[in-house]
Design an enzyme around this catalytic site. Structure first.
Site, PDB file in Angstrom:
ATOM      1  N   GLU A  66      35.455  74.331  54.533  1.00 23.41           N
ATOM      2  CA  GLU A  66      34.103  74.920  53.452  1.00 23.41           C
ATOM      3  C   GLU A  66      33.021  73.719  54.341  1.00 23.41           C
ATOM      4  O   GLU A  66      33.240  72.694  54.892  1.00 23.41           O
ATOM      5  CB  GLU A  66      34.261  74.845  52.687  1.00 23.41           C
ATOM      6  CG  GLU A  66      34.718  73.266  51.758  1.00 23.41           C
ATOM      7  CD  GLU A  66      34.901  73.086  51.260  1.00 23.41           C
ATOM      8  OE1 GLU A  66      33.319  73.280  50.826  1.00 23.41           O
ATOM      9  OE2 GLU A  66      35.270  72.338  50.234  1.00 23.41           O
TER      10      GLU A  66
ATOM     11  N   LYS B   7      39.551  68.063  41.805  1.00 23.30           N
ATOM     12  CA  LYS B   7      39.711  67.571  41.732  1.00 23.30           C
ATOM     13  C   LYS B   7      39.802  66.932  40.802  1.00 23.30           C
ATOM     14  O   LYS B   7      39.706  67.202  39.651  1.00 23.30           O
ATOM     15  CB  LYS B   7      37.239  68.093  42.179  1.00 23.30           C
ATOM     16  CG  LYS B   7      37.516  67.795  43.719  1.00 23.30           C
ATOM     17  CD  LYS B   7      36.009  67.254  44.129  1.00 23.30           C
ATOM     18  CE  LYS B   7      35.365  69.061  43.732  1.00 23.30           C
ATOM     19  NZ  LYS B   7      35.771  69.996  44.500  1.00 23.30           N
TER      20      LYS B   7
HETATM   21  N1  PSU Z   1      36.760  69.546  47.921  1.00 23.73           N
HETATM   22  C1  PSU Z   1      35.899  67.961  48.501  1.00 23.73           C
HETATM   23  N2  PSU Z   1      34.401  67.768  48.472  1.00 23.73           N
HETATM   24  C2  PSU Z   1      33.674  68.545  47.995  1.00 23.73           C
HETATM   25  C3  PSU Z   1      34.038  70.300  48.020  1.00 23.73           C
HETATM   26  C4  PSU Z   1      35.863  70.218  48.255  1.00 23.73           C
HETATM   27  O1  PSU Z   1      37.386  67.143  49.136  1.00 23.73           O
HETATM   28  O2  PSU Z   1      32.433  67.706  47.879  1.00 23.73           O
HETATM   29  C5  PSU Z   1      33.813  70.945  46.762  1.00 23.73           C
HETATM   30  C6  PSU Z   1      33.893  72.254  47.049  1.00 23.73           C
HETATM   31  O3  PSU Z   1      33.018  73.516  48.175  1.00 23.73           O
HETATM   32  C7  PSU Z   1      33.942  72.762  46.198  1.00 23.73           C
HETATM   33  C8  PSU Z   1      32.942  72.097  44.736  1.00 23.73           C
HETATM   34  O4  PSU Z   1      33.669  74.542  46.044  1.00 23.73           O
HETATM   35  O5  PSU Z   1      33.401  71.130  45.537  1.00 23.73           O
HETATM   36  C9  PSU Z   1      32.938  72.275  43.170  1.00 23.73           C
HETATM   37  O6  PSU Z   1      31.681  72.374  42.828  1.00 23.73           O
HETATM   38  P1  PSU Z   1      31.286  73.300  41.573  1.00 23.73           P
HETATM   39  O7  PSU Z   1      32.358  72.427  40.972  1.00 23.73           O
HETATM   40  O8  PSU Z   1      29.734  72.720  41.235  1.00 23.73           O
HETATM   41  O9  PSU Z   1      31.496  74.388  41.368  1.00 23.73           O
END
Ligand code: PSU
Ligand code: MN
Length: 306
Positions: free
Chosen positions: A25, A159
Site C-alpha cells: 500500500e 494498529k
Molecule cells: N500500517 C502502517 N502504517 C499506516 C497504515 C497501515 O504500518 O499508516 C495505514 C493503512 O493505509 C490503513 C490506514 O489503511 O493506516 C488506516 O487509516 P484509518 O484509521 O483512517 O482508516
C-alpha cells in the site's frame, strides 16, 4: 477498466503466468512514515518480496489512474512529494476525476489489488475500531473492505492505537477469518501479544495458501487476515507503548484531530514521543510482513488456483 487501471508490465506478465505477486500500500508511505524512512522502507519491502521470489506491486493513484506496480522513479517521486490525498474506497472516483496523486489505504489497496488479480497484500497494521468509537463512530473502512474483497492481508494485527478487542469483534461479525501466523495471540502492531487469543493459526506458507484456496473455493468473498507478530528483536513492551498511546490520544483530542487525519497524527506523535522507537518497530514489521506475504503468495501460486 483498462484506461483507469494501469498494471506495471512485469506485474501483468507474472499474473498471466500464475506467478506470485504481492501488493503493497501507499498510505503508509505518504502518511504513515516520515521522510526519508518512507522511501527506504518502501524499497526494503519491495526488496524483501523479490528476495523471496515474488514480484512487488506498490499500489497508488497517479494522475487520475489506479497504478498497480509503481516504477522505481514513480515510487521515489511519490515518497518525496507532500500533500498527497489519503484515498479510501469512498474517495476513488473523486480522486480519479480530479486527477490527483493519491495514497491508497488498506481498503483501497485491497480493492485495486483484487481488480488487478493480486491475492496477497502486505501492510503494517490494519485499521480498525478507534478507542471511543461509541461516541465518534470512527471505524476504519479497512474492516468493511475486508468483509467484501477476497485478498489475504499479512499484517501485525491492527494498529495499537485502536480498540483491539472491539476490532476483533467487528472482524468476527463481518465473517473475516483472522489467523495467527505462528502465534495463538492477536499481535498489537508494536507488541507481539495484545493479550487477546486467536481461534486459529497457520504455521507455514503452504497452510496459509490452503486456507485461501478453501475459503475462496467456498465462494466466500471476504478477505483473510494473517497476523504476523513483529520480529521479537524489535518488538516493544506493553507498558511503555501504553504510556505513549495515552499521551498521543490526549494530544489528538486536545488538538481536535478528526477523520482521516487521526491515524497519521497518532503514529507521528508516537514516533516522536518514543524517541523513534515505534518508528523502528514499524519499519521492521513492515519488511517482515512483506517477506512472509511473498512466501504465502509463492505457496498460493504453486497451488495453481491463483
Ligand atoms: N500500517 C502502517 N502504517 C499506516 C497504515 C497501515 O504500518 O499508516 C495505514 C493503512 O493505509 C490503513 C490506514 O489503511 O493506516 C488506516 O487509516 P484509518 O484509521 O483512517 O482508516
Ligand atoms: Mn477513521
Amino acid at each position: 477498466m483498462d484506461n483507469v487501471l494501469v498494471i506495471r508490465e512485469d506485474v501483468a506478465l507474472a499474473l498471466q503466468a500464475g506467478q506470485p505477486v504481492v501488493a503493497l500500500e501507499s498510505t503508509v508511505i505518504a502518511h504513515g512514515l516520515p521522510r526519508p524512512q518512507n522511501l527506504q522502507t518502501a524499497r526494503a519491502m519491495e526488496a524483501a518480496v523479490r528476495e523471496e521470489g515474488a514480484i512487488p506491486a506498490t499500489i497508488a493513484i497517479l494522475d487520475g489512474r489506479l497504478v498497480a506496480g509503481l516504477s522505481s522513479e514513480q515510487l521515489a517521486a511519490f515518497a518525496a512529494s507532500g500533500g498527497i490525498a489519503k484515498v479510501s474506497r469512498a474517495d476513488l472516483a473523486a480522486a480519479l476525476a480530479a486527477r490527483v496523486t493519491g495514497a491508497t489505504t488498506v481498503a483501497a489497496t485491497m480493492l485495486i489489488a483484487e481488480r488487478a488479480g493480486i491475492r496477497v497484500f502486505a501492510t503494517g497494521g490494519i485499521g480498525g475500531v478507534h478507542r471511543g468509537a461509541e461516541r465518534s463512530f470512527d471505524i476504519s473502512a479497512d474492516l468493511p473492505e475486508l468483509a467484501r474483497t477476497p485478498v489475504a492481508v499479512v499484517c501485525a494485527g491492527a494498529k495499537a492505537i485502536l480498540d483491539l478487542p472491539r476490532t476483533l469483534e467487528v472482524l468476527e461479525t463481518l465473517g473475516v477469518p483472522v489467523a495467527g501466523y505462528r502465534t495463538n495471540k492477536f499481535p498489537a502492531f508494536y507488541m507481539e501479544d495484545s493479550g487477546l487469543p486467536l481461534q486459529s493459526r497457520v504455521d507455514t506458507p503452504a497452510e496459509a495458501a490452503r486456507w485461501m484456496q478453501l475459503h475462496w473455493q467456498l465462494g466466500l468473498m471476504s478477505g483473510i487476515v494473517f497476523c504476523n507478530p513483529p520480529p521479537s528483536a524489535s518488538a516493544l513492551g506493553k507498558q511503555e507503548v501504553d504510556g505513549w498511546i495515552a499521551q498521543a490520544l490526549q494530544s489528538a483530542a486536545a488538538a481536535e484531530i478528526r477523520g482521516k487525519a487521526v491515524t497519521p497524527y497518532l503514529l507521528d506523535y508516537l514516533a516522536k514521543a518514543s524517541g523513534g522507537k515505534t518508528l523502528q518497530t514499524n519499519i521492521a514489521l513492515l519488511v517482515h510482513n512483506a517477506r512472509v506475504a511473498a512466501q504465502i503468495a509463492k505457496a498460493y501460486s504453486s497451488l495453481g488456483s491463483a
